[in-house]
Scaffold this motif. Structure first.
Motif, short mmCIF file in Angstrom:
data_model
loop_
_atom_site.label_atom_id
_atom_site.label_comp_id
_atom_site.label_asym_id
_atom_site.label_seq_id
_atom_site.Cartn_x
_atom_site.Cartn_y
_atom_site.Cartn_z
N GLU A 1 -2.01 -11.35 5.05
CA GLU A 1 -1.68 -10.56 3.74
C GLU A 1 -2.32 -9.67 2.59
N ARG A 2 -3.36 -8.99 3.42
CA ARG A 2 -3.48 -7.99 3.02
C ARG A 2 -2.28 -6.98 3.66
N ARG B 1 0.37 -7.29 3.70
CA ARG B 1 1.71 -7.08 3.17
C ARG B 1 1.18 -6.97 2.03
N ASP B 2 0.50 -6.65 1.68
CA ASP B 2 0.13 -6.27 0.14
C ASP B 2 -0.01 -4.64 0.05
N ALA C 1 -0.61 -2.95 -3.12
CA ALA C 1 -1.51 -2.47 -3.44
C ALA C 1 -3.01 -2.14 -2.70
N ASP C 2 -2.96 -2.50 -1.90
CA ASP C 2 -4.06 -3.12 -0.22
C ASP C 2 -3.46 -2.14 0.47
N ALA C 3 -3.80 -0.68 -0.25
CA ALA C 3 -3.21 0.37 0.86
C ALA C 3 -4.42 0.63 2.44
N ALA C 4 -3.47 0.81 3.55
CA ALA C 4 -4.02 0.97 4.51
C ALA C 4 -4.77 2.67 5.14
#
Length: 71
Positions: A50-51, A53-54, A56-59
């Motif tokens: 989920e993270r 694919r989000d 807003a949650d940049a790697a």
């Protein structure tokens, strides 16, 4: 407590028996712990996916991570 019956291939049942004997635990205990570990890993995987694919949650890369940790 709920009872669940499973059929295991002979090779897997033999491995279970060996692990239980080596750990000096019941087969029930080994199976219960294996299911608990699997479910925890599954939840962790779902959260990670989920993270990923989000948007807003940049790697961040390894260098950026180390810098943010002061390493």
């Amino acid at each position: 407590m709920t009872t669940v019956s499973v059929r295991l291939p002979d090779a897997l049942a033999a491995r279970l028996e060996g692990v239980a004997r080596e750990a000096e635990r019941s087969k029930f205990f080994i199976i219960q712990k294996a299911i608990e570990a699997y479910l925890e890993d599954y939840v962790d995987l779902r959260i990670a996916l989920e993270r990923l694919r989000d948007p807003a949650d940049a790697a961040i890369g390894g260098k950026e991570l180390r810098a943010s940790l002061g390493l």
